[in-house]
Design an enzyme around this catalytic site. Structure first.
Site, PDB file in Angstrom:
ATOM      1  N   TYR A 145       4.254  -7.195  14.579  1.00 30.05           N
ATOM      2  CA  TYR A 145       3.044  -6.575  13.475  1.00 30.05           C
ATOM      3  C   TYR A 145       2.195  -5.739  13.971  1.00 30.05           C
ATOM      4  O   TYR A 145       1.848  -4.592  13.428  1.00 30.05           O
ATOM      5  CB  TYR A 145       2.565  -7.904  12.710  1.00 30.05           C
ATOM      6  N   ARG A 217      -8.423  -2.785   0.436  1.00 35.23           N
ATOM      7  CA  ARG A 217      -8.155  -3.964  -0.220  1.00 35.23           C
ATOM      8  C   ARG A 217      -7.542  -3.758  -1.268  1.00 35.23           C
ATOM      9  O   ARG A 217      -6.694  -5.016  -2.103  1.00 35.23           O
ATOM     10  CB  ARG A 217      -9.559  -4.771  -0.304  1.00 35.23           C
ATOM     11  N   GLU A 326       0.192 -15.653   0.897  1.00 35.86           N
ATOM     12  CA  GLU A 326      -0.400 -14.373   0.469  1.00 35.86           C
ATOM     13  C   GLU A 326      -0.232 -14.151  -0.750  1.00 35.86           C
ATOM     14  O   GLU A 326       1.058 -14.360  -1.160  1.00 35.86           O
ATOM     15  CB  GLU A 326       0.009 -13.326   1.703  1.00 35.86           C
TER      16      GLU A 326
HETATM   17  C1  3EB Z   1      -4.832  -9.306   5.943  1.00 38.10           C
HETATM   18  O1  3EB Z   1      -5.716  -9.492   5.059  1.00 38.10           O
HETATM   19  C2  3EB Z   1      -3.755 -10.105   5.831  1.00 38.10           C
HETATM   20  O2  3EB Z   1      -0.971  -4.700   7.212  1.00 38.10           O
HETATM   21  O3  3EB Z   1      -0.585  -3.625   5.267  1.00 38.10           O
HETATM   22  C3  3EB Z   1      -2.372  -8.072   4.126  1.00 38.10           C
HETATM   23  C4  3EB Z   1      -1.943  -6.853   3.401  1.00 38.10           C
HETATM   24  C5  3EB Z   1      -2.194  -8.015   5.360  1.00 38.10           C
HETATM   25  C6  3EB Z   1      -1.644  -5.822   4.038  1.00 38.10           C
HETATM   26  C7  3EB Z   1      -1.044  -4.536   6.149  1.00 38.10           C
HETATM   27  C8  3EB Z   1      -1.857  -6.904   6.087  1.00 38.10           C
HETATM   28  C9  3EB Z   1      -1.327  -5.906   5.353  1.00 38.10           C
HETATM   29  O4  3EB Z   1      -5.182  -8.847   7.094  1.00 38.10           O
HETATM   30  C10 3EB Z   1      -2.495  -9.312   6.266  1.00 38.10           C
END
Ligand code: 3EB
Length: 342
Positions: A145, A217, A326
């Protein structure tokens, strides 16, 4: 008469695979073992390599353009797309060695996605879904990742004021193969919304990897004065920048829902959004690390959200190893249609 700009520019529904009403959809998203994209006349079919979980598993996701328009499809290298009047839906897909660092391929993918969107006249990436296998596995001493984040950050961080153009996103590990990224791009910019309970992902401290995750977000697309599409990124049990409730599935769901609630509260300061709680969402998608948790998740979501919000449960790896679940969501506001209802 309703202005056509106030019609849903893109209507997303979950349907039974056999539902004949799905036949007119411009984009169909299917779930299962295979990963890839098919271009059909006036239609894209995206196969996400995540198995559906839960009591009913024969769901497909259908996206429709307004006025029954199908859209015009095209392809350029690894990018396949469908163009509507107000938005472009694209899917970038290429083989990815499950033991290799995904960084170089991810960088290429994002370069091609951004240049493809621009060439087609849709400069603004508003929502992106990223799926790749073995997301938590180490390669060269680093979680895959993190390599993905580095490749993506190299492209976004080179843009002027990049923090203001990041899309809402999801990044999930599949049990399939290939890097598959699908997205929605628009002609006009969308608003970006951050969560006051969480550090913005693009400002995460270095302990989470050499390059921060490049996403907002949430993003708010306002195709007309009385219409809005709010895309909520994959949301997990993270407060500040730290994972919470490690090992506690139900508490992780509740923390994720509190985060979604905080985003909706932020979004409701933008006209015409009126939602303030997760119960107002039009759709949810839930990613689960362990398939056997599905019944508990269904029960808990029903207790929290009732029976009215359609949700899909998918078997995928969350990009922090300690997290079990998630949740992403979408909220659609149609002020005209809502007021017209008796
Ligand atoms: C977080 O909040 C959880 O790398 O595009 C959530 C949504 C998360 C998108 C991304 C990663 C991603 O960090 C992980």
């Amino acid at each position: 008469m309703m202005e056509s700009a106030d019609k849903a520019p893109l209507t997303v529904t979950y349907r039974r695979a056999q539902d004949p009403d799905g036949a007119s959809a411009s984009v169909v998203i299917r779930f299962g073992r295979t990963c890839g994209v098919e271009r059909k006349p006036g239609r894209l079919e995206i196969h996400v390599g995540l198995e559906p979980l839960g009591r009913d598993t024969d769901w497909v996701e259908c996206w429709s353009l307004p006025d029954g328009v199908r859209g015009e499809t095209g392809a350029d290298g690894s990018l396949t797309y469908l163009r509507g009047r107000d938005c472009l839906v694209g899917c970038w897909h290429a083989p990815l060695d499950a033991r290799a660092d995904p960084e170089p391929l991810t960088e290429r993918a994002y370069r091609e996605i951004l240049s493809g969107c621009r060439a087609l006249g849709f400069d603004h990436l508003v929502r992106v879904w990223n799926y790749l296998p073995a997301i938590n596995d180490p390669v060269d001493g680093q979680e895959r990742y993190r390599g993905f984040c580095s490749g993506r950050a190299q492209v976004f961080e080179a843009l002027p004021e990049y923090e203001r153009v990041l899309p809402a996103a999801t990044a999930i590990g599949t049990h399939s193969d290939g890097l598959l990224i699908y997205f929605i791009a628009t002609r006009e910019p969308a608003a970006r919304i951050e969560n006051p309970r969480q550090v913005s992902a693009y400002r995460y401290p270095r302990q989470y990897g050499p390059r921060s995750p490049s996403f907002a977000r949430a993003s708010l697309w306002q195709p007309g004065p009385q219409a809005a599409e709010l895309f909520i990124s994959g949301t997990a049990s993270i407060v500040g920048h730290e994972s919470r409730h490690v090992g506690d599935l139900e508490a992780q769901i509740d923390e994720s829902l509190r985060n979604i609630g905080a985003l909706l509260e932020q979004a409701s300061t933008h006209h015409p959004v009126r939602a303030e709680t997760p119960q107002a969402l039009s759709l949810l998608k839930v990613y689960l690390r362990h398939a056997e948790d599905a019944p508990a998740v269904e029960n808990h979501l029903r207790a929290r959200l009732g029976h009215h919000i359609p949700w899909l449960l998918l078997h995928g790896d969350i990009c922090r190893e300690e997290l079990l679940v998630e949740i992403e969501g979408q909220y659609s506001e149609r002020l005209c249609e809502a007021l017209a209802m008796p």
